[in-house]
Design an enzyme around this catalytic site. Structure first.
Site, PDB file in Angstrom:
ATOM      1  N   GLU A 124      -7.864  -5.742   5.249  1.00 60.71           N
ATOM      2  CA  GLU A 124      -7.760  -5.352   3.842  1.00 60.71           C
ATOM      3  C   GLU A 124      -6.595  -6.055   3.160  1.00 60.71           C
ATOM      4  OE1 GLU A 124      -9.103  -0.926   3.348  1.00 60.71           O
ATOM      5  OE2 GLU A 124      -8.467  -1.234   5.415  1.00 60.71           O
ATOM      6  N   ARG A 160     -11.758  14.975   8.156  1.00 61.81           N
ATOM      7  CA  ARG A 160     -12.599  15.352   7.004  1.00 61.81           C
ATOM      8  C   ARG A 160     -14.006  15.688   7.464  1.00 61.81           C
ATOM      9  NH1 ARG A 160     -11.271  10.159   3.417  1.00 61.81           N
ATOM     10  NH2 ARG A 160      -9.434   9.793   4.695  1.00 61.81           N
ATOM     11  N   HIS A 184     -13.127   2.386   0.213  1.00 55.61           N
ATOM     12  CA  HIS A 184     -13.138   1.338   1.250  1.00 55.61           C
ATOM     13  C   HIS A 184     -13.785   0.055   0.743  1.00 55.61           C
ATOM     14  CE1 HIS A 184     -13.159   4.632   4.599  1.00 55.61           C
ATOM     15  NE2 HIS A 184     -11.921   4.239   4.349  1.00 55.61           N
ATOM     16  N   ARG A 228      -2.534  -2.130  -3.454  1.00 61.49           N
ATOM     17  CA  ARG A 228      -3.756  -1.366  -3.230  1.00 61.49           C
ATOM     18  C   ARG A 228      -3.718  -0.135  -4.138  1.00 61.49           C
ATOM     19  NH1 ARG A 228      -5.313   2.770   1.449  1.00 61.49           N
ATOM     20  NH2 ARG A 228      -7.492   2.970   0.914  1.00 61.49           N
ATOM     21  N   ASN A 287       0.876  -1.166   0.000  1.00 65.03           N
ATOM     22  CA  ASN A 287       0.000   0.000   0.000  1.00 65.03           C
ATOM     23  C   ASN A 287       0.915   1.217   0.000  1.00 65.03           C
ATOM     24  OD1 ASN A 287      -1.790   2.025   0.480  1.00 65.03           O
ATOM     25  ND2 ASN A 287      -2.681   1.132   2.337  1.00 65.03           N
TER      26      ASN A 287
END
Ligand code: AMP
Length: 395
Positions: free
Chosen positions: A381, A237, A176, A87, A10
């Site tokens: 993940e 965020r 996601h 990823r 990643n």
């Protein structure tokens, strides 16, 4: 055939997170991060079993960091590495599933980069470095957006003129996906239901947060949109705000686009509301100590999350269960309890003893007897990326 090993990567602009995933092993034989790449302080940190170690790799870039990683991977995999899974944040409409990487796929990832200017170029750096260091291994791209490519048009279109969708790709994509897909499958397994014939609401709550409606094993709606800013309150965020906020701030405070983007992406969410921290652990502690900002941030976070889940329920024919995952979803009984308290109309209620028990990797059912299933499911993940990589190697 011996059990296979996949290296999952990643890659960010100055870091590479990695995990060696063994097909038959519950724990990763090797995991870690190379960070501050390109700087004098660049460092490679890793964990092998209970052992932690690090190596200073001053000024190393992405390729040099992967070259330093190579002997560690060889040793931890017993020399048997079968592929690399990357990823990739944005696959646009082009990618509806993971892909073996070739020149054409690289070009298509480059082509959607304008939709994820911070992420896709960094992901590409990692892929190019890995091809250089591991030229003989199959490389696979796994996209955060791919699981959501099954959204129906009425869920993914914005109410904007069609030309903006047709010529510029302006639509909701969702993110996601790897996590929602993984926990959906795990939830179905735990409930003894076939994933392809089960229906879930999923809440991935980490630094980034999103909800997803999964119908018959496919994503039918999700809270993030064109970018990962839409939807829920997150660490820094804002999630949804009035779209006129941009012009209002420009007119009244003279802010330019860069300033507004910084506000919405890096200074808002839990951090902005609390004035204290973007970290839920710190906020729960501060709330317990009576901090008004932390208390408000938690209230807004849970109410907005519940509202999003209620909205997602429009996509479901019936509900087999609500799933909590991500750092907050897996570890915070308080957030789960406060969120579910807003969802009485869906018939949801928790067994608070079971809820308290599900922390630090312990998952399971937490609903009160006689109420719809609520599950805590630790996400993974890296394993999902490895599984999707292995699937393609089998083809
Ligand atoms: P992630 O991005 O999935 O690693 O999740 C990070 C978020 O999980 C941060 O807001 C952490 O504060 C939160 N988190 C981790 N452990 C806990 C905990 N025990 N209680 C509350 N929040 C936690």
């Amino acid at each position: 055939m011996p059990a296979r090993n996949i290296l999952v990567i990643n890659c960010g602009s100055s870091s590479i997170k990695f995990a060696l995933v063994g097909e038959a092993q519950a724990q990763f034989p090797l995991s870690g991060i190379a960070e501050r790449l390109g700087q004098p302080e660049a460092v490679l940190r890793w964990r092998r079993g209970d052992e932690k170690d690090c190596l200073a790799i001053p000024h190393a870039g992405h390729s040099a960091a992967l070259a330093h990683l190579l002997p560690l991977v060889r040793e931890a995999s017993g020399g048997l590495l079968h592929g690399i899974g990357h990823r990739v944040v944005h696959g646009g409409e082009h990618f509806t599933a993971a892909q073996r990487i070739d020149a054409e796929v690289l070009e298509a990832i480059r082509a959607v980069a304008p939709l994820a200017p911070l992420h896709n170029p960094a992901n590409l750096l990692g892929i190019e470095a890995a091809i250089e260091v591991y030229p003989d291994l199959p490389q696979v791209a796994v996209f955060d957006t791919a699981f959501h490519q099954t959204l129906p048009e009425h869920a993914y279109r914005y109410a904007l003129p069609e030309v903006l969708y047709r010529d510029h790709g302006l639509r909701r994509y969702g993110f996601h996906g790897t996590s929602h897909h993984y926990v959906g499958q795990r939830a179905a397994e735990l409930a003894g239901l076939p994933f392809e014939a089960s229906n879930w609401l999923s809440a991935h709550l980490g630094n980034g947060c999103s909800t997803c409606a999964i119908v018959d094993g496919r994503s039918r709606d999700t809270s993030m949109g064109l970018t990962p800013l839409e939807g829920l309150v997150m660490g820094t965020r804002s999630g949804d705000v009035d779209p006129n906020l941009h012009s209002h701030l420009a007119r009244t405070l003279g802010w330019d686009l860069a300033r507004i983007e910084r506000l919405l992406n890096h200074e808002s969410g839990l951090l902005g509301l609390s004035g204290l921290s973007n970290d839920m652990r710190s906020l729960e502690q501060a709330r317990a100590d009576g901090h008004a900002g932390a208390t408000l941030a938690i209230e807004v976070f849970c109410y907005r999350l519940a509202k999003s889940l209620a909205a997602m329920s429009c996509a479901l024919p019936h509900l087999d269960g609500l799933i909590f995952t991500g750092g907050i979803g897996e570890n915070s009984p308080l957030i789960r309890s406060k969120t579910v308290a807003h969802l009485r109309l869906l018939g949801l209620a928790l067994d608070e003893t079971a809820n308290e028990r599900c922390v630090r990797g312990t998952g399971g059912e937490i609903q009160a007897t006689g109420h719809p299933r609520v599950l805590v499911v630790p996400t993974d993940e890296e394993r999902q990326i490895a599984l999707e990589t292995l699937d393609l190697l089998d083809d």
